[in-house]
Design an enzyme around this catalytic site. Sequence first.
Site, mmCIF file in Angstrom:
data_model
loop_
_atom_site.group_PDB
_atom_site.id
_atom_site.type_symbol
_atom_site.label_atom_id
_atom_site.label_comp_id
_atom_site.label_asym_id
_atom_site.label_seq_id
_atom_site.Cartn_x
_atom_site.Cartn_y
_atom_site.Cartn_z
ATOM 1 N N ARG B 268 -5.526 5.885 0.506
ATOM 2 C CA ARG B 268 -5.305 4.567 -0.085
ATOM 3 C C ARG B 268 -6.661 4.021 -0.528
ATOM 4 N NH1 ARG B 268 -3.912 0.471 4.079
ATOM 5 N NH2 ARG B 268 -6.077 -0.117 3.699
ATOM 6 N N HIS B 272 -5.000 -2.623 1.755
ATOM 7 C CA HIS B 272 -3.536 -2.571 1.901
ATOM 8 C C HIS B 272 -2.840 -3.365 0.798
ATOM 9 C CE1 HIS B 272 0.443 -2.846 3.604
ATOM 10 N NE2 HIS B 272 0.333 -4.143 3.800
ATOM 11 N N TYR B 281 -12.141 -2.600 8.590
ATOM 12 C CA TYR B 281 -11.732 -1.390 9.331
ATOM 13 C C TYR B 281 -12.205 -0.082 8.723
ATOM 14 C CZ TYR B 281 -7.822 -1.889 6.001
ATOM 15 O OH TYR B 281 -7.084 -2.048 4.874
#
Lengths: 335, 379
Positions: B268, B272, B281
Amino acid sequence: MSTTVAAKPATMAQALGRALRDAMADDPAVHVMGEDVGTLGGVFRITDGLAAEFGDERCADTPLAEAGILGAAVGMAMYGLRPVVEMQFDAFAYPAFEQLVSHVARMRNRTRGAMPLPITVRVPYGGGIGGVEHHSDSSEAYYLATPGLHVVTPATVADAYGLLRAAIASDDPVVFLEPKRLYWSKADWNPDHPLSVEPIGRAVVRRTGRSATLLTYGPSVPVCLEAAEAATAEGWDLEVVDLRSLVPFDDETVCASVRRTGRAVVVHEAGGFGGPGGEIAARVTERCFHYLEAPVLRVAGFDIPYPPPMLERHHLPGVDRILDAVARLQWEADS
Amino acid sequence: MEQRGAYTPTPPPAWTPRTDPAPLLPDAEPYRVLGTPAAREADPELLRRLHTALVRGRRYNTQATALTKQGRLAVYPSSTGQEACEIGAAFALEERDWLFPSYRDTLAVIARGVDPVETLTLLRGDWHTGYDPYEHRVAPLSTPLATQLPHAVGLAHAARLKGDDVVALAMVGDGGTSEGDFHEALNFAAVWRSPVVFLVQNNGFAISVPLDKQTAAPSLAHKAVGYGMRGRLVDGNDALAVHEVLTEAVRHARAGGGPTLVEALTYRVEAHTNADDAGRYRAPTDGDAWRAHDPVALVEAELTARGLLDADTLEAVRADAETMAADLRARMNQDAPLDPMDLFAHVYAEPTPQLREQEAQLRAEIAAAAEDRPEGTPR
Ligand SMILES: Cc1ncc(C[n+]2csc(CCOP(=O)(O)OP(=O)(O)O)c2C)c(N)n1
């Protein structure tokens, strides 16, 4: 040549089974599915004989997974079938809750009517049969708080047949709550004539009376009728309204009754706090305030996890508790 | 101590593990085609179609993200970096097949023929689904994770019962494989031998949570074994590999062979959603190897190597994507036509008496507001 079949005693369980059978015979899209519904005929034998008559694909034993059962039913309904899902017991329907709330109830709305889901979810519910934990919950408040679902519960043998036929025929999802306690209740019933289908959304007056109305449904209907008989000794002439459908709600029949009698008690097994009775009492108060001689009272189960079998008689609203409430309807300005 | 009655132990009954269908274990290495000699065999037309859709898909992602910044979309979960999974998979379906997408799978939905504007309706906020699922056989984009997987199983099951050779493709993320519905759907599909293909896009993260906190399985494809279905592992950035594996799984399902679980390894690239801060993160250099293994560049390299892509063709493909983006922008910048009465129109086949009352209430409120508004004020 037509043969006349005499009325004979039939149980609610038999009437439900007959409704499933007739629905399957009338419409090949109707598929029954659930845990143990095939060879065994369901733990309450409601589906007895269906697999033998229609094959094990139309009356299918599924893997043991309630979310999977209801989720698969969603896909089947998308493809034009009419799944009738059996949840084995009230508290075992909870794993399927997400499917029910997140998809079943709102698919029509999400797709602007393009994808209605004609699913019937049969849930044996309520106590009074000495069941162990997780076998006696009255879960109706969860369902009626979910827009998009119809919530229906029969109290008589004839309604069990008529309402289940209507539920299966409905293009909307219906949570069909079966009062376990009444599965073995009997009525003289001629299953061949007439087989009446009862439209969803209509309450019925089971007993007419003048001095107060008992508003109730499902397993509490016979209890209220018994209480009404007992109340005559005290000079009370009670009307008993069987709601039959919680969603849609029949305000008309309910309010007509309460306006006539001027007093009302709502009776159900589910806990009172956040329970259906609060909603019903509020509706009645909002619509009938000037006709009311007393506040609308509730007689409900206690607000506790369903008790162990040896204590359930203390929890379930019985005749005495209903009569106590009726006595409290002698409302005095200073009371 | 009291003497027990005589008991002669007997050996336990023989147990034979079920070996059919065998073998179920997934590929030891992710299946790859682009960049290997096998790619030379690929149909040029397929490569071109994949390329065009990938370039458009990338452009759609950047355009949709830009629309969030203009406030036209509430949120957008970008699939940049994952275009090959979405498009390679959707292209493996026949017209009569069904797609069951998650919220990130808009490119797969577009690949089925749904108008790009309609795929954004959910995120724009004027209609939950945005398209008629029956028109292109695409279920509504599912927001609750993995819950659409049992629907795919049920639909494929119903189609088989009716004698239609329809296959359902159900897409889920790596995080979604931890949900109960994932397990129930796979188990149902395997027991019923339903014609379903499950595609897990393993993009490394469920919002902020990396795969090793999601599962202890050797791979997500390994999960297939326990259900008794085949597991396949594929390079999710290799559009040709995804397409081949999915085509084979779809064929297998259509032929009555039952479901397959495919794990596509990908990354990805963006956060998100536009509302997420990936910096919390992961480090900026995380995923560099994946970025270098870009799905669009991989197909372009193959096409170029085979002399199928010159500068003019590439320019034409990019111009086509620009046109699509401009059209998307223009149409998304129009205000959505809204009818408040829609609130009540599709709750039930027939509104309940209660909803009719509420509808009348809202109608009256709107009429009263219109009367109160001074002459000439905009609505
Ligand atoms: C049942 C459920 N729980 C939580 C969420 C909130 N949520 C949205 S996306 C997401 C992470 C999903 O990760 P993954 O399945 O890997 O898919 P990805 O977003 O990477 O495509 C979470 C937790 C949700 N949508 N549904």
